[in-house]
Design a protein around this motif. Structure first.
Motif, PDB file in Angstrom:
ATOM      1  N   LEU A  86     -25.320   4.602  15.158  1.00 34.38           N
ATOM      2  CA  LEU A  86     -26.627   4.979  15.689  1.00 34.38           C
ATOM      3  C   LEU A  86     -27.629   3.875  15.401  1.00 34.38           C
ATOM      4  N   THR A  87     -28.657   3.807  16.225  1.00 36.68           N
ATOM      5  CA  THR A  87     -29.741   2.860  15.979  1.00 36.68           C
ATOM      6  C   THR A  87     -31.083   3.567  16.131  1.00 36.68           C
ATOM      7  N   THR A  88     -32.028   3.125  15.341  1.00 36.98           N
ATOM      8  CA  THR A  88     -33.396   3.627  15.451  1.00 36.98           C
ATOM      9  C   THR A  88     -34.178   2.860  16.506  1.00 36.98           C
ATOM     10  N   ASN A  89     -33.522   1.863  17.101  1.00 34.40           N
ATOM     11  CA  ASN A  89     -34.162   0.907  18.016  1.00 34.40           C
ATOM     12  C   ASN A  89     -35.136  -0.020  17.308  1.00 34.40           C
ATOM     13  N   ASN A  90     -34.957  -0.115  16.010  1.00 34.14           N
ATOM     14  CA  ASN A  90     -35.728  -1.064  15.211  1.00 34.14           C
ATOM     15  C   ASN A  90     -34.709  -1.805  14.344  1.00 34.14           C
ATOM     16  N   ALA A  91     -34.393  -3.029  14.723  1.00 30.46           N
ATOM     17  CA  ALA A  91     -33.305  -3.762  14.069  1.00 30.46           C
ATOM     18  C   ALA A  91     -33.550  -3.941  12.576  1.00 30.46           C
ATOM     19  N   GLN A  92     -34.784  -4.218  12.198  1.00 32.37           N
ATOM     20  CA  GLN A  92     -35.092  -4.409  10.781  1.00 32.37           C
ATOM     21  C   GLN A  92     -34.903  -3.121   9.994  1.00 32.37           C
ATOM     22  N   LEU A  93     -35.340  -2.009  10.567  1.00 30.75           N
ATOM     23  CA  LEU A  93     -35.162  -0.716   9.902  1.00 30.75           C
ATOM     24  C   LEU A  93     -33.676  -0.364   9.805  1.00 30.75           C
ATOM     25  N   ASP A  94     -32.932  -0.605  10.890  1.00 32.35           N
ATOM     26  CA  ASP A  94     -31.486  -0.354  10.856  1.00 32.35           C
ATOM     27  C   ASP A  94     -30.828  -1.109   9.702  1.00 32.35           C
ATOM     28  N   GLU A  95     -31.185  -2.380   9.552  1.00 31.00           N
ATOM     29  CA  GLU A  95     -30.593  -3.204   8.490  1.00 31.00           C
ATOM     30  C   GLU A  95     -30.924  -2.646   7.115  1.00 31.00           C
ATOM     31  N   GLN A  96     -32.150  -2.195   6.927  1.00 33.13           N
ATOM     32  CA  GLN A  96     -32.549  -1.619   5.641  1.00 33.13           C
ATOM     33  C   GLN A  96     -31.761  -0.346   5.349  1.00 33.13           C
ATOM     34  N   LEU A  97     -31.636   0.517   6.351  1.00 40.73           N
ATOM     35  CA  LEU A  97     -30.906   1.771   6.162  1.00 40.73           C
ATOM     36  C   LEU A  97     -29.428   1.514   5.872  1.00 40.73           C
ATOM     37  N   MET A  98     -28.848   0.569   6.592  1.00 44.71           N
ATOM     38  CA  MET A  98     -27.433   0.244   6.363  1.00 44.71           C
ATOM     39  C   MET A  98     -27.226  -0.334   4.965  1.00 44.71           C
ATOM     40  N   ALA A  99     -28.161  -1.178   4.526  1.00 39.96           N
ATOM     41  CA  ALA A  99     -28.044  -1.765   3.185  1.00 39.96           C
ATOM     42  C   ALA A  99     -28.135  -0.703   2.105  1.00 39.96           C
ATOM     43  N   ILE A 100     -29.058   0.238   2.244  1.00 39.69           N
ATOM     44  CA  ILE A 100     -29.212   1.302   1.247  1.00 39.69           C
ATOM     45  C   ILE A 100     -27.976   2.193   1.231  1.00 39.69           C
ATOM     46  N   ALA A 101     -27.516   2.604   2.415  1.00 45.41           N
ATOM     47  CA  ALA A 101     -26.332   3.462   2.478  1.00 45.41           C
ATOM     48  C   ALA A 101     -25.120   2.778   1.857  1.00 45.41           C
ATOM     49  N   THR A 102     -24.977   1.472   2.108  1.00 46.33           N
ATOM     50  CA  THR A 102     -23.845   0.724   1.552  1.00 46.33           C
ATOM     51  C   THR A 102     -23.926   0.661   0.035  1.00 46.33           C
ATOM     52  N   GLU A 103     -25.123   0.454  -0.510  1.00 50.76           N
ATOM     53  CA  GLU A 103     -25.291   0.424  -1.963  1.00 50.76           C
ATOM     54  C   GLU A 103     -24.921   1.765  -2.585  1.00 50.76           C
ATOM     55  N   LEU A 104     -25.314   2.852  -1.960  1.00 47.90           N
ATOM     56  CA  LEU A 104     -24.985   4.179  -2.490  1.00 47.90           C
ATOM     57  C   LEU A 104     -23.479   4.432  -2.406  1.00 47.90           C
ATOM     58  N   TYR A 105     -22.899   4.103  -1.267  1.00 45.09           N
ATOM     59  CA  TYR A 105     -21.450   4.243  -1.107  1.00 45.09           C
ATOM     60  C   TYR A 105     -20.702   3.417  -2.152  1.00 45.09           C
ATOM     61  N   ASP A 106     -21.138   2.175  -2.333  1.00 45.13           N
ATOM     62  CA  ASP A 106     -20.469   1.289  -3.281  1.00 45.13           C
ATOM     63  C   ASP A 106     -20.592   1.793  -4.715  1.00 45.13           C
ATOM     64  N   ALA A 107     -21.720   2.401  -5.053  1.00 46.07           N
ATOM     65  CA  ALA A 107     -21.882   2.924  -6.410  1.00 46.07           C
ATOM     66  C   ALA A 107     -20.804   3.957  -6.719  1.00 46.07           C
ATOM     67  N   VAL A 108     -20.446   4.761  -5.725  1.00 49.22           N
ATOM     68  CA  VAL A 108     -19.384   5.750  -5.919  1.00 49.22           C
ATOM     69  C   VAL A 108     -18.023   5.049  -5.983  1.00 49.22           C
ATOM     70  N   ALA A 109     -17.786   4.108  -5.082  1.00 51.37           N
ATOM     71  CA  ALA A 109     -16.526   3.359  -5.101  1.00 51.37           C
ATOM     72  C   ALA A 109     -16.351   2.616  -6.423  1.00 51.37           C
ATOM     73  N   HIS A 110     -17.449   2.150  -6.998  1.00 51.79           N
ATOM     74  CA  HIS A 110     -17.368   1.373  -8.239  1.00 51.79           C
ATOM     75  C   HIS A 110     -16.877   2.199  -9.422  1.00 51.79           C
ATOM     76  N   VAL A 111     -17.005   3.510  -9.349  1.00 52.63           N
ATOM     77  CA  VAL A 111     -16.423   4.348 -10.407  1.00 52.63           C
ATOM     78  C   VAL A 111     -14.931   4.051 -10.530  1.00 52.63           C
ATOM     79  N   LEU A 112     -14.261   3.993  -9.392  1.00 54.45           N
ATOM     80  CA  LEU A 112     -12.823   3.726  -9.379  1.00 54.45           C
ATOM     81  C   LEU A 112     -12.527   2.252  -9.652  1.00 54.45           C
ATOM     82  N   ILE A 113     -13.312   1.381  -9.044  1.00 50.17           N
ATOM     83  CA  ILE A 113     -13.036  -0.048  -9.145  1.00 50.17           C
ATOM     84  C   ILE A 113     -13.263  -0.565 -10.557  1.00 50.17           C
TER      85      ILE A 113
END
Length: 319
Positions: A86-113
């Protein structure tokens, strides 16, 4: 590129990864040396069906290489992936949201890693010191008189710090962090509690924790009067389904609703399949032609889940 000899632990990880991946996974090294470690010092580059794990910073090459290879190995083992459809039609906002979501996802993955890295002696006191330096290379101490634009980054960084140290930084590090980041440290402890409430050892458990973390993050953003992630809508989380769930009709497992965001593939308005249990985005479909919509959704809701996912080319993991 620098020629480095990787440790036997990294070689073993590469062998395990190559035994699953149909192409070839290799590790290459750059020549930067920052004097600290951060998880942005390596990346996966895919070309011609092969994956190159490139470690750009060689401050701690075996730690950084093993960390990135383990991320890849988790995905190959069926742990759920995120996609952004999905896109908000704002490329900068999309990038920020994707970066935050990835950091949260990675924090959970890092428990195992991180657990795996510690079990294989890839994290020692020197790596811990380098990691802690990396935290301070990423975020500045809080200004007690005002909030600034770094509060979200502090929260994400300190949550990952808690995961890295398994909640126990030791007295000296703890005192420094509490003094430098009183507000964001208190918030990070709340997110860490969400991550560690239940083990994340299976794909299903990891997905459940990531979804809960998205919601806990937005709760914190509300408390701070900062923009929300809306991860339950913006992020498509790969489903982890039992054999029985795969045979259910779509209407039994998902609600499909119209999103205000745009579907990225055909750049039209989007419909999102929300998991009935946790209200998390499980798939995205472009809007059908107006005249066909009633029949389209009737057919969709009546399909077996596995057939819909096959039609949409949506990967999923079997519990």
């Amino acid at each position: 590129m620098t020629e480095l000899k990787v440790s036997q632990q990294v070689k073993d990880l590469l062998s395990a990864t190559n035994s699953i991946f149909p192409g070839n996974v290799t590790v290459t090294f750059g020549d930067q040396k920052a004097g600290y470690v951060r998880h942005d010092q390596a990346a996966q580059l895919m070309q011609d069906g092969n994956i190159e794990v490139h470690v750009s910073d060689i401050t701690a090459p075996n730690y950084t290489a093993s960390h990135e290879v383990m991320h890849l190995l988790l995905l190959l083992q069926g742990f759920p992936q995120m996609t952004f459809n999905l896109t908000t039609n704002n490329a900068q906002l999309d990038e920020q949201l994707m970066a935050i979501a990835t950091e949260l996802y990675d924090a959970v993955a890092h428990v195992l890693i991180v657990q795996n890295q510690r079990e294989h002696d890839l994290i020692d006191s020197e790596i811990e010191d380098l990691y802690f330096k990396g935290v301070y290379a990423t975020i500045d101490p809080e200004d007690p008189n005002q909030d600034d634009a770094m509060m979200t980054l502090r929260l994400l960084t300190l949550t990952d710090l808690l995961v890295f140290f398994n909640g126990d930084l030791g007295d000296q590090r703890l005192a420094k962090v509490e003094a430098d980041f009183p507000k964001s440290w208190a918030a990070a402890k709340k997110l860490y509690a969400v991550i560690t409430t239940k083990p994340v050892e299976t794909p299903f458990a990891m997905r459940r924790t990531v979804v809960k973390l998205f919601k806990a993050f937005d709760d914190q953003m509300l408390d701070w009067d900062l923009p929300l992630l809306h991860g339950s809508e913006f992020v498509t989380m790969q489903s982890v389904l039992s054999d029985r769930q795969q045979r259910l009709e779509v209407r039994q497992l998902f609600d499909i609703y119209h999103s205000e965001m745009i579907e990225t593939e055909q750049h039209t308005r989007a419909f999102i399949g929300l998991n009935k249990g946790d209200r998390q985005n499980a798939f995205v479909i472009p809007a059908p032609a107006e005249k066909q919509s009633d029949d389209f959704f009737k057919e969709l809701y009546g399909m077996q889940v596995k057939d819909l996912f096959a039609r949409l080319h949506v990967p999923f993991t079997t519990r």
